[in-house]
Design a protein around this motif. Structure first.
Motif, PDB file in Angstrom:
ATOM      1  N   THR A  19       0.876  -1.437  -0.033  1.00  0.00           N
ATOM      2  CA  THR A  19       0.098   0.100  -0.127  1.00  0.00           C
ATOM      3  C   THR A  19       0.910   1.058   0.002  1.00  0.00           C
ATOM      4  N   LYS A  31       3.365   0.313   3.113  1.00  0.00           N
ATOM      5  CA  LYS A  31       3.063  -0.683   3.854  1.00  0.00           C
ATOM      6  C   LYS A  31       3.572  -2.070   2.799  1.00  0.00           C
ATOM      7  N   ASP A  36      -2.687  -7.838   4.938  1.00  0.00           N
ATOM      8  CA  ASP A  36      -3.787  -6.785   4.326  1.00  0.00           C
ATOM      9  C   ASP A  36      -4.066  -5.915   5.791  1.00  0.00           C
ATOM     10  N   GLU A  37      -5.096  -5.044   5.376  1.00  0.00           N
ATOM     11  CA  GLU A  37      -5.431  -4.058   6.684  1.00  0.00           C
ATOM     12  C   GLU A  37      -5.797  -4.815   7.722  1.00  0.00           C
ATOM     13  N   PHE A  41       0.556  -6.269   8.025  1.00  0.00           N
ATOM     14  CA  PHE A  41       1.735  -6.130   7.409  1.00  0.00           C
ATOM     15  C   PHE A  41       3.120  -6.270   7.820  1.00  0.00           C
ATOM     16  N   THR A  44       6.336  -1.358   7.810  1.00  0.00           N
ATOM     17  CA  THR A  44       5.600  -0.033   7.396  1.00  0.00           C
ATOM     18  C   THR A  44       6.835   0.986   7.456  1.00  0.00           C
TER      19      THR A  44
END
Length: 76
Positions: A19, A31, A36-37, A41, A44
């Motif tokens: 991301t 990320k 995933d969210e 992750f 970051t």
């Protein structure tokens, strides 16, 4: 396709999620991971520009997934 786009496409093709989010004047939040969210992750970070954000993704993908096809293709 330029190098920046190629790295992003190759991450996607390798099924490594990432991301990149922006908010004007606050840089880029990045990320990376197989998660995933919802599941989280593996790494970051932040960057001041898109090129640096994509380079961060390249370096972290090699570090976190050294046996992946992506890492094999992009290791310097």
């Amino acid at each position: 396709m330029d190098r920046t786009a190629r790295i992003l496409q190759d991450l996607y093709d390798s099924e490594i999620n990432f991301t990149i989010a922006t908010f004007w004047h606050a840089g880029f939040q990045i990320k990376l991971g197989l998660g995933d969210e919802v599941n989280g992750f593996d790494a970051t970070g932040t960057a001041d520009n898109l090129v640096d954000a994509v380079e961060w993704l390249r370096v972290q993908a090699i570090k976190k997934y050294p046996e992946s096809v992506f890492a094999t293709n992009y290791r310097r």
